[in-house]
Design a protein around this motif. Structure first.
Motif, PDB file in Angstrom:
ATOM      1  N   VAL A   1       0.847  -1.188   0.000  1.00 38.75           N
ATOM      2  CA  VAL A   1       0.000   0.000   0.000  1.00 38.75           C
ATOM      3  C   VAL A   1       0.885   1.242   0.000  1.00 38.75           C
ATOM      4  CG1 VAL A   1      -1.763   1.268   1.291  1.00 38.75           C
ATOM      5  CG2 VAL A   1      -1.744  -1.235   1.326  1.00 38.75           C
TER       6      VAL A   1
ATOM      7  N   ILE B   1       0.660   5.322   0.500  1.00 41.48           N
ATOM      8  CA  ILE B   1      -0.203   6.394   0.997  1.00 41.48           C
ATOM      9  C   ILE B   1       0.555   7.706   0.856  1.00 41.48           C
ATOM     10  CG2 ILE B   1      -1.440   7.341   2.985  1.00 41.48           C
ATOM     11  CD1 ILE B   1      -1.629   4.454   4.065  1.00 41.48           C
TER      12      ILE B   1
ATOM     13  N   LEU C   1      -2.313   5.296  11.865  1.00 39.28           N
ATOM     14  CA  LEU C   1      -2.736   5.123  10.477  1.00 39.28           C
ATOM     15  C   LEU C   1      -2.295   3.773   9.936  1.00 39.28           C
ATOM     16  CD1 LEU C   1      -3.898   6.177   7.775  1.00 39.28           C
ATOM     17  CD2 LEU C   1      -1.656   7.238   7.376  1.00 39.28           C
ATOM     18  N   VAL C   2      -1.005   3.451  10.091  1.00 37.79           N
ATOM     19  CA  VAL C   2      -0.533   2.188   9.521  1.00 37.79           C
ATOM     20  C   VAL C   2      -1.121   0.981  10.250  1.00 37.79           C
ATOM     21  CG1 VAL C   2       1.558   3.181   8.520  1.00 37.79           C
ATOM     22  CG2 VAL C   2       1.672   2.194  10.796  1.00 37.79           C
TER      23      VAL C   2
ATOM     24  N   ASP D   1      -4.198   0.872  11.580  1.00 38.71           N
ATOM     25  CA  ASP D   1      -5.580   0.743  11.106  1.00 38.71           C
ATOM     26  C   ASP D   1      -5.643   0.217   9.678  1.00 38.71           C
ATOM     27  OD1 ASP D   1      -6.442   1.704  13.556  1.00 38.71           O
ATOM     28  OD2 ASP D   1      -6.971   3.698  12.807  1.00 38.71           O
ATOM     29  N   VAL D   2      -4.752   0.707   8.819  1.00 45.33           N
ATOM     30  CA  VAL D   2      -4.735   0.230   7.426  1.00 45.33           C
ATOM     31  C   VAL D   2      -4.359  -1.245   7.386  1.00 45.33           C
ATOM     32  CG1 VAL D   2      -3.564   0.468   5.194  1.00 45.33           C
ATOM     33  CG2 VAL D   2      -4.326   2.506   6.419  1.00 45.33           C
ATOM     34  N   THR D   3      -3.373  -1.626   8.178  1.00 44.73           N
ATOM     35  CA  THR D   3      -2.971  -3.032   8.229  1.00 44.73           C
ATOM     36  C   THR D   3      -4.131  -3.908   8.680  1.00 44.73           C
ATOM     37  OG1 THR D   3      -0.658  -2.469   8.645  1.00 44.73           O
ATOM     38  CG2 THR D   3      -1.366  -4.689   9.277  1.00 44.73           C
TER      39      THR D   3
ATOM     40  N   ILE E   1      -6.680  -4.361   5.904  1.00 39.11           N
ATOM     41  CA  ILE E   1      -6.217  -5.265   4.844  1.00 39.11           C
ATOM     42  C   ILE E   1      -6.285  -6.713   5.312  1.00 39.11           C
ATOM     43  CG2 ILE E   1      -4.190  -5.964   3.502  1.00 39.11           C
ATOM     44  CD1 ILE E   1      -3.508  -2.946   3.343  1.00 39.11           C
TER      45      ILE E   1
ATOM     46  N   ILE F   1       3.470  -1.131   3.923  1.00 42.64           N
ATOM     47  CA  ILE F   1       2.894   0.198   3.715  1.00 42.64           C
ATOM     48  C   ILE F   1       4.029   1.203   3.527  1.00 42.64           C
ATOM     49  CG2 ILE F   1       1.477   2.045   4.699  1.00 42.64           C
ATOM     50  CD1 ILE F   1       0.005  -0.141   6.309  1.00 42.64           C
TER      51      ILE F   1
END
Length: 62
Positions: A4, A6, A20-21, A23-25, A28, A41
Protein backbone atom coordinates in the motif's frame (compact mmCIF):
# COMPACT_ATOMS: atom_id res chain seq x y z
CA UNK A 1 1.94 -9.55 -0.28
CA UNK A 2 -0.26 -6.45 -0.16
CA UNK A 3 1.72 -3.28 -0.84
CA UNK A 4 0.00 0.00 0.00
CA UNK A 5 1.26 3.46 -0.92
CA UNK A 6 -0.20 6.39 1.00
CA UNK A 7 0.56 9.96 -0.07
CA UNK A 8 0.10 12.58 2.65
CA UNK A 9 0.82 16.24 3.08
CA UNK A 10 3.42 16.61 5.83
CA UNK A 11 2.39 17.62 9.32
CA UNK A 12 1.26 14.53 11.16
CA UNK A 13 3.18 13.38 14.21
CA UNK A 14 4.65 9.91 14.68
CA UNK A 15 1.77 8.80 16.90
CA UNK A 16 -0.75 9.68 14.18
CA UNK A 17 1.28 7.84 11.54
CA UNK A 18 1.57 4.76 13.76
CA UNK A 19 -2.21 4.76 14.22
CA UNK A 20 -2.74 5.12 10.48
CA UNK A 21 -0.53 2.19 9.52
CA UNK A 22 -2.02 0.02 12.29
CA UNK A 23 -5.58 0.74 11.11
CA UNK A 24 -4.73 0.23 7.43
CA UNK A 25 -2.97 -3.03 8.23
CA UNK A 26 -5.98 -4.26 10.22
CA UNK A 27 -8.35 -3.40 7.37
CA UNK A 28 -6.22 -5.26 4.84
CA UNK A 29 -5.91 -8.32 7.09
CA UNK A 30 -9.67 -8.31 7.73
CA UNK A 31 -10.67 -7.93 4.09
CA UNK A 32 -8.02 -10.02 2.31
CA UNK A 33 -7.00 -12.63 4.83
CA UNK A 34 -3.35 -11.72 4.32
CA UNK A 35 -1.25 -12.10 7.46
CA UNK A 36 -0.22 -8.77 9.02
CA UNK A 37 3.46 -9.59 8.61
CA UNK A 38 2.95 -9.64 4.84
CA UNK A 39 1.33 -6.19 4.68
CA UNK A 40 3.75 -3.50 3.52
CA UNK A 41 2.89 0.20 3.72
CA UNK A 42 4.88 3.07 2.21
CA UNK A 43 4.14 6.57 3.49
CA UNK A 44 5.09 9.42 1.18
CA UNK A 45 4.96 12.76 2.95
CA UNK A 46 4.87 15.76 0.64
CA UNK A 47 5.75 19.35 1.41
CA UNK A 48 2.75 21.66 1.17
CA UNK A 49 4.63 23.54 -1.54
CA UNK A 50 4.66 20.36 -3.65
CA UNK A 51 0.90 19.81 -3.67
CA UNK A 52 -1.84 21.79 -5.34
CA UNK A 53 -5.65 21.76 -5.40
CA UNK A 54 -7.62 23.87 -7.89
CA UNK A 55 -4.45 25.59 -9.08
CA UNK A 56 -3.37 26.75 -5.63
CA UNK A 57 -0.48 25.41 -3.60
CA UNK A 58 -1.41 24.05 -0.20
CA UNK A 59 1.44 26.15 1.21
CA UNK A 60 -0.47 29.29 0.19
CA UNK A 61 -3.47 28.36 2.35
CA UNK A 62 -3.76 29.92 5.77
Amino acid sequence: MPLVHIDLIEGRNEEQLKGLVADVTSAIVKNTGAPAEHVHIVLNEMKKSNYSVAGKLKSDEK
